[in-house]
Scaffold this motif. Structure first.
Motif, PDB file in Angstrom:
ATOM      1  N   MET A   1      14.447   8.425   2.452  1.00 25.17           N
ATOM      2  CA  MET A   1      14.232   7.504   3.569  1.00 25.17           C
ATOM      3  C   MET A   1      12.734   7.281   3.737  1.00 25.17           C
ATOM      4  O   MET A   1      11.977   8.221   3.932  1.00 25.17           O
ATOM      5  N   SER A   2      12.307   6.034   3.655  1.00 23.86           N
ATOM      6  CA  SER A   2      10.880   5.755   3.734  1.00 23.86           C
ATOM      7  C   SER A   2      10.616   4.662   4.760  1.00 23.86           C
ATOM      8  O   SER A   2      11.505   3.916   5.165  1.00 23.86           O
ATOM      9  N   MET A   3       9.371   4.609   5.204  1.00 19.30           N
ATOM     10  CA  MET A   3       8.887   3.519   6.033  1.00 19.30           C
ATOM     11  C   MET A   3       7.773   2.822   5.274  1.00 19.30           C
ATOM     12  O   MET A   3       7.085   3.424   4.461  1.00 19.30           O
ATOM     13  N   HIS A   4       7.595   1.540   5.573  1.00 20.34           N
ATOM     14  CA  HIS A   4       6.456   0.788   5.084  1.00 20.34           C
ATOM     15  C   HIS A   4       5.662   0.303   6.288  1.00 20.34           C
ATOM     16  O   HIS A   4       6.231   0.008   7.337  1.00 20.34           O
ATOM     17  N   PHE A   5       4.353   0.229   6.132  1.00 22.27           N
ATOM     18  CA  PHE A   5       3.566  -0.318   7.236  1.00 22.27           C
ATOM     19  C   PHE A   5       2.310  -0.989   6.700  1.00 22.27           C
ATOM     20  O   PHE A   5       1.838  -0.719   5.600  1.00 22.27           O
ATOM     21  N   SER A   6       1.784  -1.896   7.532  1.00 19.05           N
ATOM     22  CA  SER A   6       0.532  -2.576   7.235  1.00 19.05           C
ATOM     23  C   SER A   6      -0.227  -2.768   8.534  1.00 19.05           C
ATOM     24  O   SER A   6       0.353  -3.174   9.544  1.00 19.05           O
ATOM     25  N   VAL A   7      -1.518  -2.452   8.504  1.00 14.84           N
ATOM     26  CA  VAL A   7      -2.390  -2.809   9.616  1.00 14.84           C
ATOM     27  C   VAL A   7      -2.790  -4.260   9.377  1.00 14.84           C
ATOM     28  O   VAL A   7      -3.653  -4.557   8.564  1.00 14.84           O
ATOM     29  N   LEU A   8      -2.124  -5.163  10.068  1.00 12.36           N
ATOM     30  CA  LEU A   8      -2.327  -6.589   9.831  1.00 12.36           C
ATOM     31  C   LEU A   8      -3.723  -7.032  10.245  1.00 12.36           C
ATOM     32  O   LEU A   8      -4.361  -7.831   9.564  1.00 12.36           O
ATOM     33  N   ALA A   9      -4.185  -6.522  11.377  1.00 12.46           N
ATOM     34  CA  ALA A   9      -5.518  -6.849  11.886  1.00 12.46           C
ATOM     35  C   ALA A   9      -5.928  -5.741  12.840  1.00 12.46           C
ATOM     36  O   ALA A   9      -5.104  -5.201  13.575  1.00 12.46           O
ATOM     37  N   SER A  10      -7.223  -5.407  12.826  1.00 13.21           N
ATOM     38  CA  SER A  10      -7.695  -4.347  13.699  1.00 13.21           C
ATOM     39  C   SER A  10      -9.159  -4.577  14.039  1.00 13.21           C
ATOM     40  O   SER A  10      -9.984  -4.780  13.158  1.00 13.21           O
ATOM     41  N   GLY A  11      -9.471  -4.551  15.322  1.00 14.93           N
ATOM     42  CA  GLY A  11     -10.838  -4.745  15.774  1.00 14.93           C
ATOM     43  C   GLY A  11     -10.864  -5.396  17.141  1.00 14.93           C
ATOM     44  O   GLY A  11      -9.821  -5.716  17.723  1.00 14.93           O
ATOM     45  N   SER A  12     -12.046  -5.627  17.653  1.00 20.62           N
ATOM     46  CA  SER A  12     -12.173  -6.163  19.000  1.00 20.62           C
ATOM     47  C   SER A  12     -11.704  -7.606  19.116  1.00 20.62           C
ATOM     48  O   SER A  12     -11.477  -8.107  20.223  1.00 20.62           O
ATOM     49  N   THR A  13     -11.523  -8.295  17.980  1.00 21.95           N
ATOM     50  CA  THR A  13     -11.072  -9.686  18.015  1.00 21.95           C
ATOM     51  C   THR A  13      -9.558  -9.827  17.937  1.00 21.95           C
ATOM     52  O   THR A  13      -9.040 -10.936  18.112  1.00 21.95           O
ATOM     53  N   GLY A  14      -8.843  -8.749  17.666  1.00 18.68           N
ATOM     54  CA  GLY A  14      -7.392  -8.839  17.604  1.00 18.68           C
ATOM     55  C   GLY A  14      -6.770  -7.690  16.850  1.00 18.68           C
ATOM     56  O   GLY A  14      -7.324  -7.226  15.838  1.00 18.68           O
ATOM     57  N   ASN A  15      -5.599  -7.243  17.320  1.00 16.04           N
ATOM     58  CA  ASN A  15      -4.939  -6.078  16.739  1.00 16.04           C
ATOM     59  C   ASN A  15      -3.449  -6.324  16.557  1.00 16.04           C
ATOM     60  O   ASN A  15      -2.790  -6.887  17.441  1.00 16.04           O
ATOM     61  N   ALA A  16      -2.913  -5.895  15.415  1.00 17.20           N
ATOM     62  CA  ALA A  16      -1.488  -6.015  15.128  1.00 17.20           C
ATOM     63  C   ALA A  16      -1.145  -5.076  13.978  1.00 17.20           C
ATOM     64  O   ALA A  16      -1.879  -5.008  12.989  1.00 17.20           O
ATOM     65  N   ILE A  17      -0.051  -4.341  14.125  1.00 15.20           N
ATOM     66  CA  ILE A  17       0.401  -3.396  13.104  1.00 15.20           C
ATOM     67  C   ILE A  17       1.888  -3.638  12.849  1.00 15.20           C
ATOM     68  O   ILE A  17       2.675  -3.788  13.799  1.00 15.20           O
ATOM     69  N   TYR A  18       2.275  -3.650  11.592  1.00 21.72           N
ATOM     70  CA  TYR A  18       3.660  -3.895  11.196  1.00 21.72           C
ATOM     71  C   TYR A  18       4.247  -2.611  10.621  1.00 21.72           C
ATOM     72  O   TYR A  18       3.624  -1.952   9.789  1.00 21.72           O
ATOM     73  N   VAL A  19       5.482  -2.267  11.060  1.00 21.11           N
ATOM     74  CA  VAL A  19       6.180  -1.084  10.553  1.00 21.11           C
ATOM     75  C   VAL A  19       7.628  -1.466  10.271  1.00 21.11           C
ATOM     76  O   VAL A  19       8.279  -2.124  11.099  1.00 21.11           O
ATOM     77  N   GLU A  20       8.139  -1.060   9.115  1.00 22.83           N
ATOM     78  CA  GLU A  20       9.526  -1.377   8.779  1.00 22.83           C
ATOM     79  C   GLU A  20      10.230  -0.184   8.142  1.00 22.83           C
ATOM     80  O   GLU A  20       9.603   0.675   7.510  1.00 22.83           O
ATOM     81  N   THR A  21      11.555  -0.159   8.337  1.00 18.46           N
ATOM     82  CA  THR A  21      12.444   0.717   7.587  1.00 18.46           C
ATOM     83  C   THR A  21      13.425  -0.186   6.836  1.00 18.46           C
ATOM     84  O   THR A  21      13.288  -1.408   6.836  1.00 18.46           O
ATOM     85  N   GLU A  22      14.434   0.423   6.238  1.00 15.05           N
ATOM     86  CA  GLU A  22      15.424  -0.374   5.532  1.00 15.05           C
ATOM     87  C   GLU A  22      16.209  -1.287   6.473  1.00 15.05           C
ATOM     88  O   GLU A  22      16.699  -2.342   6.078  1.00 15.05           O
ATOM     89  N   GLU A  23      16.317  -0.880   7.753  1.00 16.41           N
ATOM     90  CA  GLU A  23      17.181  -1.593   8.690  1.00 16.41           C
ATOM     91  C   GLU A  23      16.430  -2.367   9.770  1.00 16.41           C
ATOM     92  O   GLU A  23      16.966  -3.335  10.318  1.00 16.41           O
TER      93      GLU A  23
END
Length: 264
Positions: free
Chosen positions: A1-23
C-alpha cells in the motif's frame, strides 16, 4: 500500500500539496488562482475534477486564493474547522452547504484505507492546523506556517516516511531586510514562521528509522534561498548526528513548479 504526493507550490505567493492513494486523492490548500492550479495539475498528469476533496489549513490568502473557484467549478467537498470556515467567510465567495464539511482540530477522518489526522500549529490565523496522512504502514506529515514546533506537534508527526517541513527564513537575512520592524517581529514570533535552523532542530527530533525524505517548504522569497536553506538545514542536522544523503534526503520546493509525484 503506497501513497503518492507532490508539493505543487510552496512559498509566500501560494501553497498547495497533492496526496493520493489507490482510492482517494486530496489537495491540501489552494493558494494560487484557479488557472494556475489547473496548470500545476497538468504538470503532474492529474485532474482536479478527480479529487476527493480539498483540506484547508488556515484562511491566509496564500493558502485559499483559488479555493472558491475550484470548489464551484468542480463541485468539490471542502474540509476546514469551524473557526477557519468563519474566517474564510467573504474571502472565497459562496460555497454550497452540501460542499462544506467540518474537520475539527486534533481529530482524524477516514476515507477507506486512508486516515487523515489534523493537528494545531502556532500561527496568527483563526485556528490553523495541518495534516498527517496514514495509509497502511506509510505516513506523510505536512507542517508549515508555525512559529515553533511544540512537543505535542512533534509527537503527532514523529517518524513519518516523508515530511513537507517549513524552512521559512534565514534569521540574518530577515533582520537585515527592508521589511518594517513589525513585520519582522511577527515572522520571528511564536505565531510566525520557523527559521532554517529551528526547522532542522525540529526535524532531528521527529525523524525516525523510516524517515527518508524531507521537503523544505514555504521559503521566503525575500529572506531565504534554496541553496542557503539546504546548507543551513544540512549543517544543523549533521551537528545533531544526522547524515544528510545517507540517512535522509533533502528536497527543494518551488512557488511555481511542482515536485515530482513521489511514491511513499
Amino acid at each position: 500500500m503506497s501513497m503518492h504526493f507532490s508539493v505543487l507550490a510552496s512559498g509566500s505567493t501560494g501553497n498547495a500539496i497533492y496526496v493520493e492513494t489507490e482510492e482517494h486523492s486530496f489537495l491540501v490548500d489552494a493558494g494560487l488562482s484557479g488557472k494556475q492550479m489547473d496548470g500545476l495539475f497538468k504538470q503532474i498528469d492529474r485532474k482536479i475534477e478527480d479529487l476527493s476533496g480539498i483540506l484547508v489549513t488556515h484562511e491566509h490568502s496564500d493558502h485559499i486564493k483559488g479555493l472558491g473557484v475550484l470548489a464551484r467549478k468542480y463541485n468539490l467537498p471542502i474540509y476546514a474547522n469551524e473557526k477557519t470556515w468563519h474566517a474564510m467567510d467573504g474571502l472565497i465567495g459562496k460555497i454550497d452547504v452540501e460542499q462544506k464539511f467540518t474537520f475539527d482540530m486534533e481529530t482524524a477522518k477516514h476515507f477507506g484505507s486512508l486516515s487523515i489526522e489534523s493537528f494545531g500549529v502556532s500561527h496568527d490565523a483563526a485556528e490553523p492546523m495541518f495534516y498527517v496522512f496514514h495509509h497502511g504502514e506509510k505516513k506523510i506529515a505536512l507542517i508549515t506556517d508555525t512559529g515553533y514546533v511544540s512537543d505535542r506537534m512533534k509527537g503527532i508527526i514523529s517518524n513519518a516516511d516523508a515530511y513537507v517541513f517549513e524552512s521559512n527564513h534565514d534569521v540574518g537575512m530577515l533582520r537585515m531586510c527592508r521589511y518594517p520592524w513589525n513585520i519582522k517581529r511577527r515572522i520571528l514570533s511564536d505565531v510566525g514562521h520557523v527559521s532554517n535552523e529551528d526547522a532542522a532542530i525540529a526535524m532531528s527530533d521527529v525523524m525516525g528509522d523510516r524517515t527518508k525524505r524531507i521537503y523544505l517548504a514555504h521559503l521566503s522569497t525575500d529572506n531565504n534561498m534554496k541553496d542557503l536553506a539546504r546548507m543551513s538545514v544540512t549543517q544543523t542536522l549533521e551537528s545533531r548526528g544526522v547524515i544528510v544523503g545517507e540517512q535522509i534526503e533533502l528536497f527543494d520546493t518551488d512557488p511555481k513548479t511542482p515536485t515530482n509525484l513521489l511514491a511513499v
